[in-house]
Design an enzyme around this catalytic site. Structure first.
Site, short mmCIF file in Angstrom:
data_model
loop_
_atom_site.label_atom_id
_atom_site.label_comp_id
_atom_site.label_asym_id
_atom_site.label_seq_id
_atom_site.Cartn_x
_atom_site.Cartn_y
_atom_site.Cartn_z
N ARG A 1 0.79 -1.12 0.05
CA ARG A 1 -0.08 0.22 -0.03
C ARG A 1 0.87 1.28 0.16
O ARG A 1 0.47 2.23 -0.62
CB ARG A 1 -0.97 0.02 1.09
N TYR A 2 2.18 1.28 0.60
CA TYR A 2 2.99 2.46 0.72
C TYR A 2 3.46 2.78 -0.67
O TYR A 2 3.15 3.64 -1.21
CB TYR A 2 4.06 2.06 1.67
N ALA A 3 3.67 1.74 -1.40
CA ALA A 3 4.36 1.75 -2.81
C ALA A 3 3.19 2.44 -3.69
O ALA A 3 3.50 3.23 -4.44
CB ALA A 3 4.77 0.61 -3.50
#
Length: 376
Positions: free
Chosen positions: A175-177
């Site tokens: 999700r960060y990416a």
């Protein structure tokens, strides 16, 4: 902005002093209480730029080191405003009152694994906050130039190595990416519609003095000192994680070059570019541990475990050099060619410098907050 008299006057006076410039540049650095933001802000101020910082002092990792970074910056003449990127009125005031010419946008909710626990915080900071910053910038006259932090994590499930800016980045593994990929797409639209000049920087595993306690070099150092086992993730068939560990001074070099070379934010001159800022020599986590062992003078306890399904990728490797790119027959934008980006710090030298800082910073032992901290 503070509303009462004495506090407001102090705010305005301190901010005005912080933004005095002998170069004509006034740079807003978001995330100055963070690792990369701290080092960049200090560099800019030392060379004569006007610099103003902004940070919300997010408690994702122990905030004591964040306040110490901010205090050290203030001692150097850089004032950090405690505010959130989603505070639009504060952003409008800062950009317009202090005639900001450049923005180095580094503030973000960090961490790959924590995104599985609190995804909403990533959307709020990395997406909504980034949009608020760009919205505030587009209403300035003249519009500031913007350099922002992306991440090597955008390469996600890409299996071609070394990573190149020409590769597809539409299969994020975390999700960060996904939020960092969103930043790049959002930046493109603001360049296209409003003429904001946008440079994105894909950082590759940064380490060094004043580093992030959740990152491996820092957390491993604490565990080695404590005599605790280090958890080392392995992929299929016992393959080991590899990272393009990049020393902070090399990253600062790339950030500064990006700020200095970005063209003006006008419909005629604005650009949209993305660069890898890595070290081009990926190593295993075990090799990183060996460097730490030599610098600390103590053996680590190693515990190899299967990699969990939290979004980490097995290998990151930045394609930053012309020689590497020619070999791979790649013809896209090149950090070395366009930014004169040439990382020079070997992992062992960088680790030695980090441990020297660590020993001085914690000469009286870990703080209570840090001693009880467990990274996600």
């Amino acid at each position: 902005m503070p509303s009462d008299g004495p506090q407001k006057r102090r705010f305005e006076t301190t901010a005005a002093e912080s933004t005095k410039s002998s170069t004509g540049r006034v740079i807003l650095v978001t995330g100055t209480a963070g690792f990369v933001g701290y080092h960049c802000a200090k560099f800019f101020k030392k060379r004569g730029d006007g610099v103003l910082g902004l940070d919300n002092f997010n408690p994702y990792y122990p905030v004591g080191i964040k306040y110490d970074r901010a205090q050290d910056l203030e001692d150097s003449g850089v004032y950090t405003i405690k505010a959130d990127l989603n505070d639009r009125s504060m952003l409008d005031h800062i950009l317009q009152e202090y005639k900001v010419t450049h923005v180095l946008a580094l503030a973000a909710q960090a961490g790959v694994r924590y995104a599985t626990k609190d995804p909403a915080s990533y959307v709020a900071s990395n997406v909504a906050g980034f949009v608020q910053l760009l919205e505030a910038c587009r209403f300035c006259d003249p519009q500031p130039r913007i350099v922002y932090a992306s991440s090597s994590s955008v390469y996600g499930l890409n299996t071609v190595s070394p990573f190149s800016e020409s590769h597809q980045v539409d299969k994020p593994a975390s999700r960060y990416a996904a939020t960092k990929k969103a930043n790049e797409m959002i930046a493109h639209t603001y360049r296209h519609i409003y003429g904001l000049s946008m440079t994105g920087l894909r950082f590759f595993t940064v380490y060094g003095p004043w580093g992030r306690p959740d990152m491996f070099a820092f957390s491993a150092t604490i565990k080695i000192h404590k005599g605790e086992a280090l958890k080392i993730f392995q992929g299929p068939g016992g393959s080991e994680l590899e990272r393009d560990f990049t020393y902070i001074d090399d990253i600062v070099q790339g950030c500064v070059a990006s700020v200095d070379r970005i063209p003006a934010s006008t419909k005629e001159t604005a650009h949209f570019k993305v660069y890898n800022l890595g070290n081009k020599d990926p190593v295993t986590v075990t090799y990183m541990i060996e460097c730490l062992e030599r610098a600390i003078g103590k053996k680590a306890i190693k515990n190899y475990v299967p990699m969990p399904p939290t979004g980490d990728v097995l290998k990151t490797s930045a394609d930053v050099s012309l020689a590497t790119r020619r070999k791979a027959q790649l013809v896209n934008v090149k950090a070395e060619k366009e930014l004169d980006y040439k990382p020079t710090t070997s992992l062992q030298d960088g680790i030695n410098k980090f441990i020297a800082w660590y020993d001085g910073y914690y000469k009286d032992g870990l703080t209570k907050e840090m001693a009880s901290y467990v990274p996600y």
